[in-house]
Each structure stands twice: as structure tokens, then as C-alpha cells.
Enzyme design. Structure first.
Site, short mmCIF file in Angstrom:
data_model
loop_
_atom_site.label_atom_id
_atom_site.label_comp_id
_atom_site.label_asym_id
_atom_site.label_seq_id
_atom_site.Cartn_x
_atom_site.Cartn_y
_atom_site.Cartn_z
N GLU A 1 -3.83 3.23 10.42
CA GLU A 1 -4.22 4.45 9.99
C GLU A 1 -5.44 5.20 9.90
O GLU A 1 -5.78 6.03 10.63
CB GLU A 1 -3.13 4.87 9.00
CG GLU A 1 -1.54 4.79 9.36
CD GLU A 1 -0.84 4.75 8.25
OE1 GLU A 1 -1.08 4.58 7.10
OE2 GLU A 1 0.36 4.29 8.61
N GLY B 1 5.48 1.72 10.42
CA GLY B 1 6.04 2.83 10.05
C GLY B 1 7.24 3.06 10.31
O GLY B 1 7.87 2.13 11.14
N SER C 1 6.75 -3.12 9.42
CA SER C 1 8.15 -3.10 9.49
C SER C 1 8.91 -4.50 8.80
O SER C 1 9.88 -4.89 9.37
CB SER C 1 8.97 -3.02 10.81
OG SER C 1 8.59 -1.64 11.26
N GLU D 1 -1.29 -6.74 11.14
CA GLU D 1 -0.28 -5.69 11.32
C GLU D 1 -0.40 -5.13 12.66
O GLU D 1 -1.24 -4.13 13.02
CB GLU D 1 -0.53 -4.56 10.35
CG GLU D 1 -0.79 -4.95 8.97
CD GLU D 1 -0.38 -3.78 7.74
OE1 GLU D 1 0.52 -3.65 7.31
OE2 GLU D 1 -1.33 -3.22 7.69
N HIS E 1 -7.06 -0.26 7.75
CA HIS E 1 -5.69 -0.11 8.09
C HIS E 1 -5.64 0.64 9.38
O HIS E 1 -6.43 1.46 9.54
CB HIS E 1 -4.86 0.74 6.83
CG HIS E 1 -3.40 0.77 7.01
ND1 HIS E 1 -3.05 1.50 8.03
CD2 HIS E 1 -2.34 0.10 6.65
CE1 HIS E 1 -1.69 1.46 7.92
NE2 HIS E 1 -1.24 0.58 7.15
N LYS F 1 0.07 4.28 0.60
CA LYS F 1 -0.41 5.33 1.35
C LYS F 1 -0.47 6.52 0.80
O LYS F 1 -0.98 6.79 -0.46
CB LYS F 1 0.68 5.37 2.81
CG LYS F 1 0.83 3.96 3.38
CD LYS F 1 1.34 4.20 4.83
CE LYS F 1 1.75 2.61 5.41
NZ LYS F 1 2.07 2.81 6.74
N ASN G 1 0.79 -1.12 0.06
CA ASN G 1 0.10 0.07 0.08
C ASN G 1 0.99 1.09 0.15
O ASN G 1 1.71 1.12 0.81
CB ASN G 1 -0.78 -0.17 1.31
CG ASN G 1 -1.12 1.31 1.80
OD1 ASN G 1 -1.47 2.04 1.20
ND2 ASN G 1 -1.50 1.40 3.16
P1 PGA Z 1 5.51 -0.46 7.02
O1 PGA Z 1 4.20 -0.15 6.67
O2 PGA Z 1 6.23 -1.68 6.16
O3 PGA Z 1 6.42 0.90 6.41
O4 PGA Z 1 5.81 -0.56 8.57
C1 PGA Z 1 3.24 -1.40 6.69
C2 PGA Z 1 2.01 -0.78 6.61
O5 PGA Z 1 1.53 0.30 7.07
O6 PGA Z 1 1.00 -1.73 6.08
#
Ligand code: PGA
Length: 263
Positions: free
Chosen positions: A98, A174, A214, A168, A96, A11, A9
Site C-alpha cells: 500500500e 486485502g 489473505s 506479500e 508494504h 493499517k 499490521n
Molecule cells: P490481509 O492483509 O491479510 O488482510 O490480506 C495482509 C497485509 O496487508 O499485510
């Protein structure tokens, strides 16, 4: 070999030109997809049509980052399933962290979106995950079970074939995310599978459960070897096409080796 699922994704990062360039580079890396690999890319809404053109006759699946739970109506600022269909979207990402954390989406709203996505014949990718506080209080297992039970309420076992789950952990996502411990991820995936089995019986066993948070070139091979991890959902480490393709190839090789060895 079991199907392997890898996706990203982007974002609110890549604009239309950057998305096109990214997809073009990814297609160059994978003119045909590796057998048994489902690869998906979830760009911004404004990039979808261009992304779809770029993906013409490609097996890479196009996803959307969000969707309204109604087909049409007075929902200013929302995107309907009909609009996503005409943009060529095949998969909808729902819940998600977020969306939940920053925009206050609830399990009940995610559930309406899941049902709407399935009704409109999209693949529904439901994201779940516990916060650091919940993890420290030892509540991870019940938080995940509850997000699944509420988020998937009313989904029939026939529809379960179109579901995908991304586990997740909020604390792993992030730039400030902490890298996950393999044993911890493995236990959570085990719990998720148990809940899915409880909800859908044997159909619950076939729902792919991806890990995200991550993921990078260093930990991806270890993560994909874990029992119960059917794929990876990657953020930052996927946004450069050539190194993402390299990670995919490595993960694929590990997956082939461990499914032959019955992971
Ligand atoms: P990240 O993001 O791999 O940068 O930690 C994962 C996500 O938000 O799905």
C-alpha cells in the site's frame, strides 16, 4: 525448532482505544509467549505510546508501519527513527504494497529506510510482492529478486541478522485479494531464499521470510507447513484478538510438528 514469526499490521483501522483493547486481549491470551515464537503487532503511529505501555514487560514486539530515512530534518509529515525509539518501537515495517502502490514509494526509498532502520538498531521488516500483471506475465521471480536486491543494497551480512522479509503478493492482499496456491507460494519462497543467499551468503539462510496476503484460520496451517515459510504476516484475520490467538496456537502446533519432521 526453528523460530516461528507471526505478526500483524493493523493499517489505518484501529485507533488508540481500540489498539489498547486489542493488545490487552492478546496479552491475556499469551501471558507468556510460546517458546520459539516471535509475535509482533504494528499499530498506527498515534497508538504507539499507549500500545507500548500496554506491552510493558511483555515479549510481544512493537512495530511501526513506516519511517523516514533521515534521523531529523525538514520532512514535514514524516516520522523519524528517534521518535519511534522513544515510543518504544523495536521493529519497522518498510515497503508494504500500500505504501508502494498508493503513495508511490520506490525500491530506492525502501532501501534508504532499511539502511536507516538498521543504523538505528531496529529490526527491519521489508515487504515485497509482485502484482497480478507481473504474475501473469511470468515475471514474479525476477520482480522479487529485484525488489530484494534494490531494497537491501548496502546492507552488510552482519546487519542481515536484523532483517525480516515479508513476501506479500499484491494480488493476495486485502478484501479483494485472491487466496494463494500453496505450490506457488512455495516456489516464490524458494526463489527469495536463493536471492538472500546470493546477497548474504550463509547469513541469508537465517533471515526469516514470512508469507502475507489473505492468511486466515483456514489456510494458515497449510501455509506454515510449506518449506521456506518461516512465519505469517496477517491482516484482517488478526484483528480480533481471541480468534488470532487461536490461529497462532494452531500454526504453532503445525510448526512444531513439521520442524520436528524436518519440513
Ligand atoms: P490481509 O492483509 O491479510 O488482510 O490480506 C495482509 C497485509 O496487508 O499485510
Amino acid at each position: 525448532m526453528n523460530e516461528l514469526y507471526i505478526g500483524t499490521n493493523t493499517k489505518m483501522y484501529k485507533n488508540r482505544a481500540e489498539t489498547v483493547e486489542y493488545i490487552r486481549a492478546l496479552r491475556k491470551e499469551f501471558p507468556t509467549l510460546l517458546p520459539g515464537l516471535t509475535l509482533f503487532v504494528i499499530p498506527s503511529f498515534t497508538s504507539l505510546e499507549s500500545a507500548q505501555r500496554e506491552l510493558f514487560e511483555s515479549p510481544i514486539l512493537l512495530g511501526a508501519q513506516n519511517m523516514c530515512w533521515e534521523e531529523a530534518g525538514a520532512y514535514t509529515g514524516e516520522i523519524s527513527p528517534r521518535m519511534l525509539k522513544e515510543a518504544g518501537v523495536g521493529l519497522v515495517e518498510i515497503g508494504h504494497c500500500e505504501r508502494r502502490r498508493i503513495f508511490g514509494e520506490t525500491d530506492e526509498q525502501e532501501n534508504r529506510k532499511v539502511l536507516c532502520a538498521l543504523r538505528n538498531r531496529f529490526k527491519a521488516l521489508l515487504c515485497i510482492g509482485e502484482t497480478l500483471e507481473q504474475k501473469e506475465r511470468g515475471e514474479s521471480e525476477e520482480v522479487l529478486a529485484s525488489q530484494l536486491e534494490k531494497g537491501l543494497a548496502g546492507v552488510s551480512w552482519e546487519q542481515a541478522g536484523e532483517l525480516m522479509i515479508a513476501y506479500e503478493p499484491v494480488w493476495a492482499i486485502g478484501e479483494k485479494g485472491m487466496r494463494p496456491q500453496a505450490g506457488y507460494v512455495s516456489r516464490r519462497h524458494e526463489g527469495i531464499r536463493k536471492t538472500l543467499r546470493g546477497l548474504f551468503g550463509r547469513a541469508g539462510d537465517a533471515i526469516p521470510v514470512l508469507y502475507g496476503g489473505s492468511v486466515d484460520a483456514r489456510n494458515a496451517p497449510e501455509l506454515i507447513r510449506l518449506p521456506g515459510v518461516d512465519g505469517l504476516f496477517v491482516g484482517r484475520s488478526a484483528w480480533e484478538a481471541v480468534s488470532f490467538a487461536q490461529m497462532i496456537r494452531e500454526v504453532y502446533d503445525c510448526h512444531v510438528k513439521c520442524t520436528v519432521g524436518n519440513k
